[in-house]
Scaffold this motif. Structure first.
Motif, short mmCIF file in Angstrom:
data_model
loop_
_atom_site.label_atom_id
_atom_site.label_comp_id
_atom_site.label_asym_id
_atom_site.label_seq_id
_atom_site.Cartn_x
_atom_site.Cartn_y
_atom_site.Cartn_z
N THR A 1 39.25 40.12 38.17
CA THR A 1 39.59 40.85 39.27
C THR A 1 39.89 39.71 40.41
OG1 THR A 1 39.62 42.44 41.03
CG2 THR A 1 37.32 41.64 40.29
N ASN A 2 40.90 39.74 41.47
CA ASN A 2 40.93 39.10 42.49
C ASN A 2 39.98 39.38 43.69
OD1 ASN A 2 42.40 41.29 44.10
ND2 ASN A 2 44.42 40.61 43.22
N GLY A 3 39.51 40.61 43.48
CA GLY A 3 38.42 41.21 44.32
C GLY A 3 38.88 41.93 45.62
N THR A 4 39.97 41.90 45.86
CA THR A 4 40.45 42.42 47.03
C THR A 4 40.52 43.99 47.15
OG1 THR A 4 42.73 42.27 46.57
CG2 THR A 4 41.99 40.47 47.56
N VAL B 1 38.11 45.58 45.63
CA VAL B 1 36.47 46.06 45.27
C VAL B 1 35.74 46.52 46.51
CG1 VAL B 1 34.30 45.37 44.13
CG2 VAL B 1 36.62 44.67 43.18
N ARG C 1 33.81 49.73 44.67
CA ARG C 1 32.68 49.04 44.86
C ARG C 1 31.45 49.80 44.32
NH1 ARG C 1 28.43 47.76 47.99
NH2 ARG C 1 28.15 45.38 48.69
N LEU D 1 34.96 37.60 39.02
CA LEU D 1 35.74 37.36 40.15
C LEU D 1 36.68 35.82 39.96
CD1 LEU D 1 36.42 37.77 43.14
CD2 LEU D 1 34.36 36.46 43.76
N ILE E 1 37.53 39.22 50.37
CA ILE E 1 36.78 39.66 49.02
C ILE E 1 35.29 39.62 49.66
CG2 ILE E 1 35.92 38.53 46.80
CD1 ILE E 1 38.49 36.85 46.89
N ILE F 1 32.38 38.47 48.41
CA ILE F 1 31.97 37.44 47.64
C ILE F 1 30.57 37.66 47.21
CG2 ILE F 1 31.47 35.14 47.24
CD1 ILE F 1 33.82 34.57 48.83
N PHE G 1 29.70 40.15 44.23
CA PHE G 1 29.96 39.86 42.86
C PHE G 1 28.83 38.86 42.65
CE2 PHE G 1 34.09 41.10 44.01
CZ PHE G 1 34.75 41.50 42.88
N VAL H 1 32.19 32.88 38.36
CA VAL H 1 33.56 32.99 38.81
C VAL H 1 34.63 32.23 37.85
CG1 VAL H 1 32.77 33.47 41.07
CG2 VAL H 1 33.74 31.09 40.39
#
Length: 387
Positions: free
Chosen positions: A106-109, A111, A116, A130, A150, A152, A155, A164
């Motif tokens: 995922t690009n994390g944006t 989450v 989450r 990530l 994100i 960070i 993750f 990552v």
């Protein structure tokens, strides 16, 4: 009910089958190196996903695999979060013949909030990997200014052994070493750093001409010296290449360098079953069928231009990317070839220095005497090649 799910996949060398589910073509970013040029609102159906998963478990049993990896792919897969959740609820309600894990890159944006919480609650059976492209400036240049969107730490702390996925691009290689070191300093133990493919490495994303070979040689040297000064940090595979494979030689290659078409199958929103998600780009939105490739025969997958190159057993290639760019799964991106030579030269120098005190460096401390000897052989072979 027996829970056969497990989350200790990072670093596991067990034989596996991968079921890649192309959940959605949509993405909320526009990364500079993205190969997905055709996007739509199509989403993988639950029926296709269920049939794909059943087929993968059947194949795992037939081929004597130890576990199944159910990989949720995109676009950005968490755009299809509700469908991922429904598929996982079904998977977790069934009895399966071997262990398995659910995974998404995922690009994390997205989450945050409900996503989450769901990921945290299911962290023992669902891993989210990530994509993080180095420092804030590097990541923002590559990935639509998304660094500060994100969480960070989530993750890093939720899946501490996962690491990552970092993708250097022509526009960010001038700070490559800084970016890799930044990820180490964030506390990630692994960095799956691989270069963007199918891009013009002679120009950056702003059209400026760059000498990518000169820049990379300098960055690899800086990074090699960093690892020599920090023996407790495992070097990225970008420099810690497969020296033992090089020592063994081309004739010792028993399998290809990725799982496309063998351990992996990818199911797409239009119902196709493809060797991997990259092949979808060449037939997306159309009726063209992908030819049947013999992925089981390594000899038929070698680029004729690589004949005699000692680096081939360790040199990355992307069969789907090759097919997109040339129509031939064998024909590699020659920029990758030049980058590999630079990696091998810097990496052999670094590992050669480490071999003077192998017990001191985490990169070598776990190797047996036989493995150390093969590593020495691989390092010397590379040094002779460049001499």
């Amino acid at each position: 009910m027996t829970d056969n799910s497990f989350s200790t996949v990072a670093g596991v060398k067990s034989r596996r089958c991968t079921c890649s589910l192309y959940m959605t073509e949509r993405c909320n970013l526009n990364c500079v190196y993205c190969y997905e040029h055709v996007k739509s609102d199509r989403c993988l159906s639950e029926d296709i996903a269920k049939e794909a998963i059943i087929q993968t478990f059947d194949r795992a049993v037939e081929e004597g695999m130890e576990y199944v990896e159910i990989l949720f792919h995109g676009g950005e897969p968490f755009i299809a979060f509700e469908r991922i959740k429904a598929i996982c609820d079904w998977v977790w309600s069934q009895e399966w013949p071997c262990k398995y894990v659910c995974y998404a890159t995922t690009n994390g944006t997205l989450v945050h909030g409900e996503i989450r919480k769901w990921l945290y609650d299911n962290r023992h059976r669902f891993i989210a990997g990530l994509s993080l492209d180095g420092t804030r400036d590097m990541h923002n240049r590559n990935r639509s200014g998304s660094y500060d969107q994100i969480d960070i730490a989530f993750f890093r702390d939720t899946w501490p052994t996962q690491g990552v996925k970092m993708t250097p691009s022509p526009g960010t290689i001038d700070t490559l070493a800084e970016g890799v070191i930044h990820i180490h300093e964030l506390g990630f133990t692994r960095n799956n750093c691989s270069f963007a493919s199918g891009v013009d490495w002679s120009h950056d994303d702003r059209g400026q001409t760059i000498d990518y070979k000169k820049i990379l040689a300098e960055q690899f040297d800086e990074l090699a010296r960093y690892y020599l000064e920090h023996p407790d940090i495992m070097p990225v595979d970008m420099l810690n290449i497969r020296f033992m494979a090089i020592a063994a030689g081309r004739k010792a290659m028993k399998s290809k360098l990725c799982g496309a078409g063998t351990i992996m199958r990818c199911w797409t929103p239009d119902g196709r079953c493809l060797p991997c998600h990259l092949f979808y780009e060449s037939c997306k939105g159309g009726n063209d069928d992908i030819p049947q490739f013999d992925f089981g025969n390594v000899d038929n997958l070698s680029d004729p231009r690589c004949e005699g190159c000692i680096l081939e057993p360790a040199c990355p290639t992307c069969y789907g990317g090759n097919y997109i760019s040339s129509g031939d799964i064998r024909i590699r991106d020659m920029h990758t070839c030049e980058i590999m030579k630079l990696r091998a030269l810097a990496g052999s120098w670094m590992i050669g220095r480490m071999l003077e005190s192998p017990h001191k460096y985490v990169a070598l401390s776990g190797l047996s005497d036989v493995q150390l000897a093969m590593t020495v052989k691989g390092v010397l072979a590379i040094q002779r090649m460049f001499d």
